[in-house]
Design a protein around this motif. Structure first.
Motif, PDB file in Angstrom:
ATOM      1  N   GLU A  20      64.276 110.040  14.192  1.00 43.64           N
ATOM      2  CA  GLU A  20      64.172 110.098  15.600  1.00 43.64           C
ATOM      3  C   GLU A  20      63.128 108.768  15.786  1.00 43.64           C
ATOM      4  O   GLU A  20      62.704 107.792  14.800  1.00 43.64           O
ATOM      5  N   PRO A  21      62.979 108.008  17.161  1.00 37.29           N
ATOM      6  CA  PRO A  21      62.276 106.533  16.942  1.00 37.29           C
ATOM      7  C   PRO A  21      61.258 107.088  16.639  1.00 37.29           C
ATOM      8  O   PRO A  21      59.895 108.103  16.412  1.00 37.29           O
ATOM      9  N   PHE A  22      59.772 106.092  16.113  1.00 32.53           N
ATOM     10  CA  PHE A  22      58.890 106.217  15.263  1.00 32.53           C
ATOM     11  C   PHE A  22      57.548 107.246  15.921  1.00 32.53           C
ATOM     12  O   PHE A  22      57.064 108.058  16.044  1.00 32.53           O
ATOM     13  N   ARG A  23      57.636 107.014  17.702  1.00 32.78           N
ATOM     14  CA  ARG A  23      56.581 107.275  18.018  1.00 32.78           C
ATOM     15  C   ARG A  23      57.314 108.985  18.582  1.00 32.78           C
ATOM     16  O   ARG A  23      55.992 110.010  18.581  1.00 32.78           O
ATOM     17  N   THR A  24      58.685 108.993  18.630  1.00 31.73           N
ATOM     18  CA  THR A  24      57.934 110.178  18.458  1.00 31.73           C
ATOM     19  C   THR A  24      58.446 111.080  17.039  1.00 31.73           C
ATOM     20  O   THR A  24      58.027 112.834  17.324  1.00 31.73           O
ATOM     21  N   ALA A  25      58.591 110.764  16.210  1.00 32.30           N
ATOM     22  CA  ALA A  25      58.200 111.246  15.081  1.00 32.30           C
ATOM     23  C   ALA A  25      57.172 111.458  14.499  1.00 32.30           C
ATOM     24  O   ALA A  25      56.080 112.652  14.454  1.00 32.30           O
TER      25      ALA A  25
END
Length: 308
Positions: free
Chosen positions: A142-147
């Protein structure tokens, strides 16, 4: 997390009128079909949260799959009741121990897991990847922010960074994905109190600000004032993330009216401003910390210098 009731007719039901009643109700707009033969009440679905909607999709899909599949990725996030950014994907994600490669079906996203050994936990009758595996799966895909949002929440539940790094080391992902996942794990912090705080902290780092202390306690002559979201000690600045949930959610209000919550927050902030080491208090919202938002400029105006 609530659970939407999923309606359907059991296989082999001798009464054909039961299926007809469901189809007619769907045609009238009363029911929404999630999968063939599986429905939810449309009005209830429309007001449900993203987690509740995806949980309904899991309940509609999983009973008709083979018993060796393990709910994973964003679907495991939902069953573990972890936070997620934005809309949850509609497809139910699972690990398939019989496949080496992934496969996309009408309502199901299979991830090949033939070379993985996963000991699932059981939630609501389903085999689910455990917290550590779920967090690393998300960090890799997933995108870094979601992670970061998911990793912060997993750490807050007692999983250690060493456990996450050990799980990552057991994988054989592409080097770029592995490097990004490692950076996310190293950046994650279980003291983040909400997804908004996780995103805000990442925004500060991306913009070159020094890392703040999280959940710092402040006291005065009356006792504990409270824990603040971010404390930039060198600048003497407190930053509070205002996600508005505290005003809207009845449980978080603790029986208080929204007006009382606003008043209590004002009194708390006045006490914080009176603490000698605090120069000022800055409040930010989701709009401020999103890309293009005003949070970086507001931090600079408050006297927080970017790292050189």
């Amino acid at each position: 997390m609530g659970r939407l009731e999923v309606f359907g007719v059991a296989a082999g039901d001798p009464d054909p009128r039961a299926q007809r009643r469901l189809i007619d109700a769907a045609r009238r707009g009363e029911l929404l079909r999630l999968t063939p033969g599986r429905y939810v009440v449309r009005a209830v679905f429309a007001t449900a949260t993203e987690h509740e909607r995806h949980r309904a999709r899991i309940d509609a899909v999983m009973p008709w799959t083979s018993g060796d599949l393990i709910v994973s990725h964003h679907s495991a996030v939902v069953l573990h009741d972890l936070p997620w950014l934005g809309e949850t994907p509609e497809l139910v994600a699972v690990l398939d121990p019989k496949r080496r490669n992934g496969q996309r079906r009408a309502h199901l996203q299979k991830v090949g897991a033939a070379e993985r050994i996963v000991e699932p936990v059981h939630i609501g009758g389903y085999a689910v990847t455990p917290l550590t595996v779920t967090a690393v799966d998300v960090a890799l895909r997933e995108p870094f922010r979601t992670a970061i949002v998911v990793l912060d929440a997993v750490l807050a539940r007692g999983v250690s960074k060493d456990e996450l790094l050990a799980e990552l080391a057991r994988r054989t992902p592409r080097p770029r994905a592995s490097s990004r996942a490692r950076r996310a794990i190293e950046f994650a912090d279980g003291l983040a109190g909400s997804p908004g705080e996780s995103v805000a902290r990442l925004r500060w780092a991306e913009e070159g600000f020094p890392p703040p202390a999280l959940q710092r306690e402040f006291r005065d002559a009356e006792g504990l004032i409270g824990r603040v979201d971010f404390w930039f000690a060198e600048a003497g600045v407190v930053v509070e993330f205002d996600g508005l949930v505290k005003y809207r959610d009845r449980e978080m209000r603790g029986g208080r009216t929204p007006e009382r919550v606003v008043m209590d927050e004002k009194l708390r902030e006045d006490r914080l401003r009176a603490v000698p080491e605090i120069r000022t208090v800055v409040r930010v919202t989701w709009r401020d910390v999103e890309p293009g938002g005003s949070a970086p400029a507001r931090l600079e105006r408050a006297g927080i210098a970017r790292l050189s």
